[in-house]
Design a protein around this motif. Structure first.
Motif, PDB file in Angstrom:
ATOM      1  N   UNK A  92       2.525  15.083  -7.647  1.00 28.73           N
ATOM      2  CA  UNK A  92       3.538  16.392  -8.257  1.00 28.73           C
ATOM      3  C   UNK A  92       3.649  16.616  -9.142  1.00 28.73           C
ATOM      4  N   UNK A  93       4.434  15.196 -10.125  1.00 27.62           N
ATOM      5  CA  UNK A  93       4.476  15.852 -11.928  1.00 27.62           C
ATOM      6  C   UNK A  93       3.743  15.898 -12.574  1.00 27.62           C
ATOM      7  N   UNK A  94       2.355  15.895 -12.197  1.00 26.99           N
ATOM      8  CA  UNK A  94       1.366  16.400 -13.266  1.00 26.99           C
ATOM      9  C   UNK A  94       0.841  17.980 -12.569  1.00 26.99           C
ATOM     10  N   UNK A  95       1.229  18.030 -11.227  1.00 27.07           N
ATOM     11  CA  UNK A  95       1.051  19.316 -11.368  1.00 27.07           C
ATOM     12  C   UNK A  95       2.250  20.282 -11.998  1.00 27.07           C
ATOM     13  N   UNK A 134      -5.166  10.319 -11.500  1.00 28.44           N
ATOM     14  CA  UNK A 134      -5.179  11.102 -10.942  1.00 28.44           C
ATOM     15  C   UNK A 134      -5.222  12.717 -12.130  1.00 28.44           C
ATOM     16  N   UNK A 135      -4.811  12.172 -13.021  1.00 32.18           N
ATOM     17  CA  UNK A 135      -4.691  12.524 -14.034  1.00 32.18           C
ATOM     18  C   UNK A 135      -5.950  13.334 -13.805  1.00 32.18           C
ATOM     19  N   UNK A 153      10.087  11.472 -15.683  1.00 34.83           N
ATOM     20  CA  UNK A 153       9.733  11.069 -14.538  1.00 34.83           C
ATOM     21  C   UNK A 153       8.932  10.370 -14.675  1.00 34.83           C
ATOM     22  N   UNK A 154       7.613   9.441 -15.336  1.00 35.84           N
ATOM     23  CA  UNK A 154       7.013   8.113 -15.255  1.00 35.84           C
ATOM     24  C   UNK A 154       7.803   7.120 -15.656  1.00 35.84           C
ATOM     25  N   UNK A 155       8.473   7.115 -16.668  1.00 36.10           N
ATOM     26  CA  UNK A 155       9.531   6.014 -16.782  1.00 36.10           C
ATOM     27  C   UNK A 155      11.085   5.839 -15.639  1.00 36.10           C
ATOM     28  N   UNK A 156      11.244   7.499 -15.396  1.00 38.16           N
ATOM     29  CA  UNK A 156      11.956   6.136 -13.874  1.00 38.16           C
ATOM     30  C   UNK A 156      10.944   6.480 -12.848  1.00 38.16           C
ATOM     31  N   UNK A 157      10.178   6.569 -12.586  1.00 39.12           N
ATOM     32  CA  UNK A 157       9.249   6.102 -11.632  1.00 39.12           C
ATOM     33  C   UNK A 157       8.817   4.320 -11.962  1.00 39.12           C
ATOM     34  N   UNK A 158       9.140   3.831 -12.638  1.00 37.67           N
ATOM     35  CA  UNK A 158       8.704   2.147 -13.112  1.00 37.67           C
ATOM     36  C   UNK A 158       7.204   1.829 -13.230  1.00 37.67           C
ATOM     37  N   UNK A 166       0.514  -0.991   0.020  1.00 36.17           N
ATOM     38  CA  UNK A 166      -0.199   0.141  -0.224  1.00 36.17           C
ATOM     39  C   UNK A 166       0.948   1.296   0.034  1.00 36.17           C
ATOM     40  N   UNK A 167       1.848   1.790   1.037  1.00 35.46           N
ATOM     41  CA  UNK A 167       2.784   2.602   0.552  1.00 35.46           C
ATOM     42  C   UNK A 167       3.496   2.440  -0.348  1.00 35.46           C
ATOM     43  N   UNK A 168       3.788   1.470  -1.134  1.00 38.83           N
ATOM     44  CA  UNK A 168       4.708   1.853  -2.325  1.00 38.83           C
ATOM     45  C   UNK A 168       3.326   2.488  -3.586  1.00 38.83           C
ATOM     46  N   UNK A 169       2.242   2.413  -3.496  1.00 37.36           N
ATOM     47  CA  UNK A 169       0.943   3.008  -3.873  1.00 37.36           C
ATOM     48  C   UNK A 169       0.823   3.982  -3.233  1.00 37.36           C
ATOM     49  N   UNK A 170       1.119   4.151  -1.944  1.00 34.43           N
ATOM     50  CA  UNK A 170       0.735   5.565  -1.619  1.00 34.43           C
ATOM     51  C   UNK A 170       1.826   6.669  -2.421  1.00 34.43           C
ATOM     52  N   UNK A 171       2.457   6.137  -2.212  1.00 33.85           N
ATOM     53  CA  UNK A 171       3.963   7.211  -2.840  1.00 33.85           C
ATOM     54  C   UNK A 171       4.056   7.106  -4.750  1.00 33.85           C
ATOM     55  N   UNK A 172       3.872   6.256  -4.866  1.00 35.77           N
ATOM     56  CA  UNK A 172       3.597   6.222  -6.648  1.00 35.77           C
ATOM     57  C   UNK A 172       2.840   7.654  -6.208  1.00 35.77           C
ATOM     58  N   UNK A 173       1.192   7.830  -5.997  1.00 42.67           N
ATOM     59  CA  UNK A 173       0.181   8.412  -6.168  1.00 42.67           C
ATOM     60  C   UNK A 173       1.000  10.246  -6.040  1.00 42.67           C
ATOM     61  N   UNK A 174       1.599   9.873  -4.938  1.00 44.40           N
ATOM     62  CA  UNK A 174       2.280  11.909  -4.186  1.00 44.40           C
ATOM     63  C   UNK A 174       3.056  11.808  -5.584  1.00 44.40           C
ATOM     64  N   UNK A 175       3.971  11.002  -5.942  1.00 44.42           N
ATOM     65  CA  UNK A 175       5.184  11.817  -7.389  1.00 44.42           C
ATOM     66  C   UNK A 175       3.912  11.767  -8.157  1.00 44.42           C
ATOM     67  N   UNK A 176       3.096  11.517  -8.572  1.00 46.19           N
ATOM     68  CA  UNK A 176       2.544  11.051  -9.681  1.00 46.19           C
ATOM     69  C   UNK A 176       1.809  12.760 -10.022  1.00 46.19           C
TER      70      UNK A 176
END
Length: 577
Positions: free
Chosen positions: A131-134, A164-165, A148-153, A119-129
């Motif tokens: 941030x990148x979308x903004x 989220x978008x 950025x998305x490719x680096x996130x994997x 779940x934490x991996x998912x939450x971290x992914x959401x937060x980063x996404x």
């Protein structure tokens, strides 16, 4: 009612129910207590407190692990809230380890026992996404977002990016919705495939009932996003039929089914209409679909033409004709990079930017933002231009941008902290962040940013901002900063009304509430009115400000004013977090 309650009351209630459970192990009573607080959006605080209790006293771990597991299995605490609470503790681990040296190891064990690592991996992914979308919606840089998305994997989570978008687009204007539609086309199929888009859109349809509470226009907007994705070959033409067939098999939620049916009917209407492709490529309004790359190319062209001709009037005319004042930072960014690449261009382009600034064609905010974007890219630029750092420092001095950059950095950090506060409700944490930032001479910007952010949110968040102001006064923010912050908003009320038609009424409530809470002096209205009467330059703005001041006086002078204003954001909005 209850708007004025101490913000720690709910946290104390959660602390109490957890301690009572440790003694009684009565799951039903603990569940009843948590439900009775009626703050499902804040259940992550209960998770956070429980985890900290387990880190402090390992003997409590079996009992509290069992309770959180039951809360999760019963659906009382959602996966999102469970993950958020876990994430908040993870962020605090360095501080916790000062008092609990074994906190890190205990936390890892807890994550495994509660199955929260995934779940934490998912939450971290959401937060980063998010941030990148903004960042993308501000800069328009699709390639940077893609990298950025490719680096996130984590391609198995890419459907969350789609969701989220679109959720972010619901909160923005037509221009940003068009940018999201273009971004989807840019990412397909190299980064996001059909499967991720289908899953992302289906996820939104699954929670459309909840979305409609915050976004009443979501049915029409979502139908346009889906139809546009079909026209752009991102979603298969059979998407509507497959969703409808799947929904007919599941008759569990009839109300949600009815809403989804309406969306699918709208989608079919958009796709099957005459000139569907042309209409849908303009679906976010005339001009909204202007290609971002085309605008960047136009700015590049006008700068290169100016280097040859040095015709300031022609360059100004070209920039004005693009009609993208919100994107002028891109012109600044391109000009600075040209100067870094070729120092011989510096005198000409420095002169041009100075004239753009002096004429007001490029605002200080856009100038500062462009400067900040280049500063962020310096490590990459130095790979091709080894002297970029030194040249950039000289440029900042020659354009007097170093002071502007400090202001921009302050604004970015304050907005980040405000968003965190609106999510967590932690006033003390926000206060500490502001004190660490320092720069009291910029604190009026905090007031302005907080209110601008509240304009984009709901009643609950507006009440939180009003309570935050009371909490920060006078220890962190004094009367002077509040007066200057509110006056700054009044100065640009015309521009604000373009994006927030209800700003007159909302701002009058914020001002009246601040007066009632003794944050603004009772003479604030009279002083603003007197100052405005001396300045007769902008009659339209003056008229709008007069209306706001009249509303403020009406609120303050009404019967039971204090009680009314402490409930001004709606019944229940003021419930203490």
């Amino acid at each position: 009612s209850g708007a004025g309650r101490d913000i720690d009351a709910t946290k104390a209630s959660m602390d109490g129910l957890l301690k009572e459970y440790i003694g009684s192990q009565d799951v039903e009573e603990a569940s009843r207590c948590l439900s009775s607080l009626k703050v499902p959006f804040f259940h992550h605080e209960c998770v956070k407190q429980a985890i900290i209790m387990m880190l402090e006293e390992p003997a409590n771990q079996p009992k509290l692990t069992s309770l959180l597991t039951k809360f999760s299995q019963s659906g009382l605490i959602s996966d999102h809230q469970m993950s958020t609470g876990f994430h908040r503790v993870k962020q605090r681990l360095p501080d916790l380890e000062l008092d609990i040296p074994q906190a890190g190891d205990r936390f890892t064990d807890l994550a495994l026992s509660l199955n929260l690592s995934e779940l934490d991996e998912e939450q971290t992914f959401k937060f980063k996404v998010v941030e990148d979308l903004q960042e993308f919606l501000s800069s328009g840089d699709m390639m940077n977002f893609k990298c950025s998305v490719e680096e996130l994997g984590q391609p198995e989570m890419h459907h969350l990016l789609v969701k989220r978008a679109i959720m972010l687009a619901f909160d923005r204007g037509q221009r940003e919705r068009e940018m999201i539609s273009q971004l989807f086309s840019f990412l397909y199929p190299e980064v996001l495939g059909t499967k991720q888009f289908v899953e992302g859109f289906e996820n939104i349809l699954d929670c459309i009932e909840d979305i409609l509470l915050d976004h009443p226009q979501a049915v029409e907007m979502l139908s346009l996003f889906i139809a546009r994705a079909v026209i752009d070959d991102i979603l298969p033409p059979s998407f509507v039929q497959k969703v409808r067939a799947k929904r007919q098999e599941d008759q569990e939620n009839r109300n949600c089914q009815t809403i989804v049916d309406r969306i699918l009917v709208f989608v079919e209407g958009h796709i099957n209409s005459r000139h569907a492709a042309e209409r849908l490529h303009r679906c976010w309004g005339s001009g909204a679909g202007r290609d971002i790359d085309a605008t960047k190319a136009s700015m590049d062209g006008l700068l290169k033409e100016y280097i040859g001709s040095q015709d300031v009037e022609e360059a100004s005319r070209c920039l004005s004709s693009l009609k993208v004042p919100f994107f002028h930072h891109e012109c600044v960014k391109q000009a600075i990079i040209m100067m870094l690449e070729e120092p011989a261009n510096q005198p000409k382009l420095t002169s041009l930017l100075t004239k753009f600034s002096q004429s007001g064609l490029i605002s200080d905010h856009q100038m500062s933002t462009g400067f900040h974007r280049v500063k962020q890219r310096l490590p990459d630029l130095e790979l091709d231009i080894p002297q970029a750092g030194d040249r950039f420092t000289d440029l900042a001095l020659s354009l007097n941008l170093s002071e502007l950059d400090e202001e921009q950095t302050f604004k970015f950090k304050v907005v980040e902290d405000l968003q965190e506060f609106l999510s967590s409700g932690d006033m003390m944490n926000f206060k500490c962040s502001v004190e660490e930032l320092g720069q009291p001479e910029m604190h009026h910007l905090l007031v302005k940013r907080a209110i601008m952010l509240a304009f984009d949110r709901g009643q609950r968040e507006r009440e939180m901002i009003s309570q935050l102001f009371s909490f920060l006064y006078p220890e962190v923010l004094g009367t002077k900063q509040f007066v200057e912050g509110f006056e700054n908003i009044l100065d640009c009320i015309e521009d604000i009304l373009l994006d927030h038609p209800q700003a007159v009424e909302m701002l009058s409530l914020f001002i009246a509430r601040a007066v009632i809470d003794d944050i603004l002096p009772p003479s604030f209205v009279q002083k603003v009115r007197a100052k405005r009467q001396e300045d007769q330059e902008n009659r339209n703005c003056q008229t709008i400000v007069d209306r706001i001041l009249v509303f403020v006086e009406g609120h303050i002078n009404s019967r039971h004013a204090a009680e009314r204003l402490h409930r001004c954001w709606g019944s229940g909005a003021g419930r203490d977090i």
